[in-house]
Design an enzyme around this catalytic site. Structure first.
Site, PDB file in Angstrom:
ATOM      1  CG  HIS A 206      -0.274   0.147   2.577  1.00  0.00           C
ATOM      2  ND1 HIS A 206       0.363  -0.858   3.345  1.00  0.00           N
ATOM      3  CD2 HIS A 206       0.004   1.370   3.160  1.00  0.00           C
ATOM      4  CE1 HIS A 206       0.774  -0.428   4.423  1.00  0.00           C
ATOM      5  NE2 HIS A 206       0.686   1.071   4.362  1.00  0.00           N
TER       6      HIS A 206
HETATM    7  C1  UD1 Z   1      -2.019   5.580   5.721  1.00  0.00           C
HETATM    8  C2  UD1 Z   1      -0.971   6.086   6.345  1.00  0.00           C
HETATM    9  C3  UD1 Z   1       0.303   5.016   6.186  1.00  0.00           C
HETATM   10  C4  UD1 Z   1      -0.223   3.853   6.785  1.00  0.00           C
HETATM   11  C5  UD1 Z   1      -1.640   3.354   6.383  1.00  0.00           C
HETATM   12  C6  UD1 Z   1      -2.222   1.932   7.079  1.00  0.00           C
HETATM   13  C7  UD1 Z   1      -0.531   8.568   6.156  1.00  0.00           C
HETATM   14  C8  UD1 Z   1       0.178   9.718   5.142  1.00  0.00           C
HETATM   15  N1  UD1 Z   1      -0.277   7.288   5.584  1.00  0.00           N
HETATM   16  O1  UD1 Z   1      -2.009   5.406   4.308  1.00  0.00           O
HETATM   17  O2  UD1 Z   1       1.279   5.393   6.694  1.00  0.00           O
HETATM   18  O3  UD1 Z   1       0.625   2.976   6.658  1.00  0.00           O
HETATM   19  O4  UD1 Z   1      -2.664   4.395   6.538  1.00  0.00           O
HETATM   20  O5  UD1 Z   1      -3.095   1.377   6.234  1.00  0.00           O
HETATM   21  O6  UD1 Z   1      -1.002   8.897   7.040  1.00  0.00           O
HETATM   22  N2  UD1 Z   1      -9.414   4.746   1.690  1.00  0.00           N
HETATM   23  C9  UD1 Z   1     -10.583   4.076   1.304  1.00  0.00           C
HETATM   24  N3  UD1 Z   1     -11.184   3.676   2.560  1.00  0.00           N
HETATM   25  C10 UD1 Z   1     -10.523   3.964   3.825  1.00  0.00           C
HETATM   26  C11 UD1 Z   1      -9.329   4.575   3.779  1.00  0.00           C
HETATM   27  C12 UD1 Z   1      -8.744   4.722   2.720  1.00  0.00           C
HETATM   28  O7  UD1 Z   1     -11.111   3.785   0.200  1.00  0.00           O
HETATM   29  O8  UD1 Z   1     -11.215   3.441   4.773  1.00  0.00           O
HETATM   30  C13 UD1 Z   1      -8.592   4.978   0.172  1.00  0.00           C
HETATM   31  C14 UD1 Z   1      -9.233   6.446  -0.187  1.00  0.00           C
HETATM   32  O9  UD1 Z   1      -9.060   6.369  -1.848  1.00  0.00           O
HETATM   33  C15 UD1 Z   1      -7.746   7.070   0.068  1.00  0.00           C
HETATM   34  C16 UD1 Z   1      -6.667   6.248   0.213  1.00  0.00           C
HETATM   35  O10 UD1 Z   1      -7.361   4.973   0.509  1.00  0.00           O
HETATM   36  O11 UD1 Z   1      -7.657   8.214  -0.588  1.00  0.00           O
HETATM   37  C17 UD1 Z   1      -5.544   6.463   0.887  1.00  0.00           C
HETATM   38  O12 UD1 Z   1      -5.833   6.714   2.405  1.00  0.00           O
HETATM   39  P1  UD1 Z   1      -5.105   7.480   3.255  1.00  0.00           P
HETATM   40  O13 UD1 Z   1      -5.617   7.184   4.679  1.00  0.00           O
HETATM   41  O14 UD1 Z   1      -4.854   8.998   2.737  1.00  0.00           O
HETATM   42  O15 UD1 Z   1      -3.690   6.803   3.475  1.00  0.00           O
HETATM   43  P2  UD1 Z   1      -3.063   5.416   3.501  1.00  0.00           P
HETATM   44  O16 UD1 Z   1      -2.483   4.862   2.011  1.00  0.00           O
HETATM   45  O17 UD1 Z   1      -4.377   4.396   3.872  1.00  0.00           O
HETATM   46  N1  UDP Z   2      -4.250  -5.931   8.858  1.00  0.00           N
HETATM   47  C1  UDP Z   2      -5.566  -6.546   8.753  1.00  0.00           C
HETATM   48  N2  UDP Z   2      -6.125  -6.739   7.752  1.00  0.00           N
HETATM   49  C2  UDP Z   2      -5.378  -6.709   6.284  1.00  0.00           C
HETATM   50  C3  UDP Z   2      -4.076  -6.183   6.397  1.00  0.00           C
HETATM   51  C4  UDP Z   2      -3.540  -5.880   7.636  1.00  0.00           C
HETATM   52  O1  UDP Z   2      -5.970  -6.584   9.990  1.00  0.00           O
HETATM   53  O2  UDP Z   2      -6.023  -6.938   5.256  1.00  0.00           O
HETATM   54  C5  UDP Z   2      -3.475  -5.710  10.172  1.00  0.00           C
HETATM   55  C6  UDP Z   2      -2.310  -6.397  10.189  1.00  0.00           C
HETATM   56  O3  UDP Z   2      -2.268  -7.411  11.183  1.00  0.00           O
HETATM   57  C7  UDP Z   2      -1.563  -5.105  11.039  1.00  0.00           C
HETATM   58  C8  UDP Z   2      -2.009  -3.877  10.666  1.00  0.00           C
HETATM   59  O4  UDP Z   2      -3.182  -4.117   9.801  1.00  0.00           O
HETATM   60  O5  UDP Z   2      -1.617  -5.420  12.415  1.00  0.00           O
HETATM   61  C9  UDP Z   2      -0.885  -3.128   9.818  1.00  0.00           C
HETATM   62  O6  UDP Z   2      -1.677  -2.177   9.015  1.00  0.00           O
HETATM   63  P1  UDP Z   2      -1.010  -1.589   7.337  1.00  0.00           P
HETATM   64  O7  UDP Z   2      -0.052  -2.366   6.942  1.00  0.00           O
HETATM   65  O8  UDP Z   2      -2.167  -1.078   6.879  1.00  0.00           O
HETATM   66  O9  UDP Z   2      -0.314  -0.144   8.108  1.00  0.00           O
HETATM   67  P2  UDP Z   2       1.264  -0.037   8.472  1.00  0.00           P
HETATM   68  O10 UDP Z   2       1.569  -0.920   9.375  1.00  0.00           O
HETATM   69  O11 UDP Z   2       1.928  -0.251   7.201  1.00  0.00           O
HETATM   70  O12 UDP Z   2       1.339   1.399   8.906  1.00  0.00           O
END
Ligand code: UD1
Ligand code: UDP
Length: 363
Positions: A206
């Site tokens: 991601h």
């Molecule tokens: C965010 C964090 C990242 C973390 C990740 C965990 C920042 C800068 N990034 O990235 O560090 O590793 O969360 O998963 O804070 N979206 C949905 N539904 C949701 C959430 C997101 O559709 O419930 C989609 C939207 O299109 C959105 C995109 O995902 O624009 C990105 O979401 P965003 O929270 O901005 O960043 P992440 O890539 O999730």
């Molecule tokens: N996770 C989950 N379902 C998924 C993918 C990840 O429950 O489909 C959990 C995973 O076990 C871990 C956390 O989400 O506890 C990690 O989140 P993510 O990879 O989104 O964020 P990051 O750690 O990179 O910030």
């Protein structure tokens, strides 16, 4: 003591659940409230974690949703400020390194409210990562820094942060995993996808550096290749799903599925033959579980997972994904021959980090 916890994303919920529970146990007389910023909002990115981890429902929902970095950060600040002014807590707790983290820390500190940062001191030394900027700023302005590894302590020292602000407490993400072992171990979630335990590669991707450009499609091509040797299960993050937009050609044994619930994901991780990821948390969980992990990034802010765990940095190079089956086979060979050292969890990744924090807070 009145504490406000500010949470926004999937990994935040996993890190904070044990801390909220540990404070309730040790200090039932204290008042804790939860603010959900709404950075993540899909049921499978948010609500499911509250349910499975037993986190109380949020007291306040800021509903900031998705947006650019500035929009998301600004919305959290604007919506959190009046709430903190009205409630005036003694401490604001922020976990991890997401936009909600830095926004909440900035808002609180400017109101002269003490801030504690959970998972402080991690550094990738790569300032093109949005998370790195969030970490540096949050650590500089927070009053209390809870640290999960010795290298994180060194990073803080190098930035001139006074040692008395930092506390080496361990890893609350591992606390959550340990607390739920009895529930996820028997699940065998992989069978729902027609897969045998130990047989498949579990994938999550991601990070913007990978999924926001053509590298994502190169990664899918490489996964198609791997899937001719071992089945591949890929629960797709919504950011990645949006970028793929149905444009990828998928081989028969490459299964793209919705994000998994936390218990189901831990089951998939613990039963995987190996994991390919760019997630921070999953590098840690595989280290604890002893499952081979391949990280598709040029760097990691969690080098302890390489030194003590099972993590291998592949670089930001999707072509290397095709080497994974061979690397797994040679690792299995080393294990059978007894030449591979069994992985050990890093110090204080033992399921008791949140208790240590709750004890420190009570002092
Ligand atoms: C965010 C964090 C990242 C973390 C990740 C965990 C920042 C800068 N990034 O990235 O560090 O590793 O969360 O998963 O804070 N979206 C949905 N539904 C949701 C959430 C997101 O559709 O419930 C989609 C939207 O299109 C959105 C995109 O995902 O624009 C990105 O979401 P965003 O929270 O901005 O960043 P992440 O890539 O999730
Ligand atoms: N996770 C989950 N379902 C998924 C993918 C990840 O429950 O489909 C959990 C995973 O076990 C871990 C956390 O989400 O506890 C990690 O989140 P993510 O990879 O989104 O964020 P990051 O750690 O990179 O910030």
């Amino acid at each position: 003591m009145r504490i406000v916890h500010v949470l926004g994303t999937r990994p935040n919920f996993v890190k904070m659940a044990p801390l909220i529970a540990a404070i309730s146990r040790r200090s039932p007389d204290w008042d804790q409230s939860i603010v959900h910023t709404g950075q993540h909002y899909d049921r499978m990115m948010s609500e499911i974690f509250f349910e499975q981890l037993g986190v109380p429902a949020p007291d306040f929902m800021l509903e900031v949703g998705s947006g650019s970095h500035a929009q998301q950060t600004a919305r959290v600040m604007e919506r959190l400020e009046p709430l903190l002014v009205e409630n005036r807590p003694d401490l604001v707790v922020v976990p991890g390194d997401v936009n909600s983290t830095v926004a909440a820390a900035l808002t609180a500190v400017k109101l002269d409210i003490p801030v504690a940062h959970l998972e402080a001191g991690l550094r990738s030394y790569d300032r093109t990562m949005p998370e790195e900027i969030n970490r540096i700023i949050t650590d500089q302005i927070a009053d209390i820094l809870w640290v999960h590894s010795e290298e994180a302590l060194r990073n803080l020292e190098l930035e001139g942060i006074p040692a008395e602000r930092a506390h080496f407490v361990g890893n609350t993400m591992i606390d959550s995993l340990v607390a739920l072992q009895d529930r996820f171990r028997p699940l065998e979630t992989c069978r729902q996808f027609g897969l045998e335990p130990g047989s498949y590669l579990l994938v999550t991707l991601h990070r913007p550096a990978l999924v926001d450009g053509p590298l994502l499609f190169e990664a899918v091509d490489a996964l198609n290749q791997v899937s001719t040797m071992m089945p591949v299960l890929f629960p797709v993050h919504p950011r990645t799903r949006a970028r793929l937009a149905g444009n990828a050609k998928l081989a028969e044994n490459l299964h793209l599925v919705d994000p998994a619930g936390y218990l189901e994901f831990l089951s998939l991780e613990s039963d995987a033959g190996a994991v390919l990821t760019d997630s921070g948390g999953i590098q840690e969980e595989t280290t604890y579980l002893g499952i081979p992990c391949f990280t598709l990034r040029d760097n990691t802010e969690r080098p302890v997972t390489i030194e003590l765990g099972t993590n291998v940095l592949l670089g930001l190079d999707p072509a290397r994904i095709e080497e994974i089956p061979t690397m797994i086979a040679s690792r299995e060979h080393e294990t059978q021959a007894g030449t591979a050292a069994p992985p050990q969890p890093p110090p204080l990744w033992d399921g008791h980090a949140a208790d240590r924090i709750a004890r420190l807070l009570r002092l």
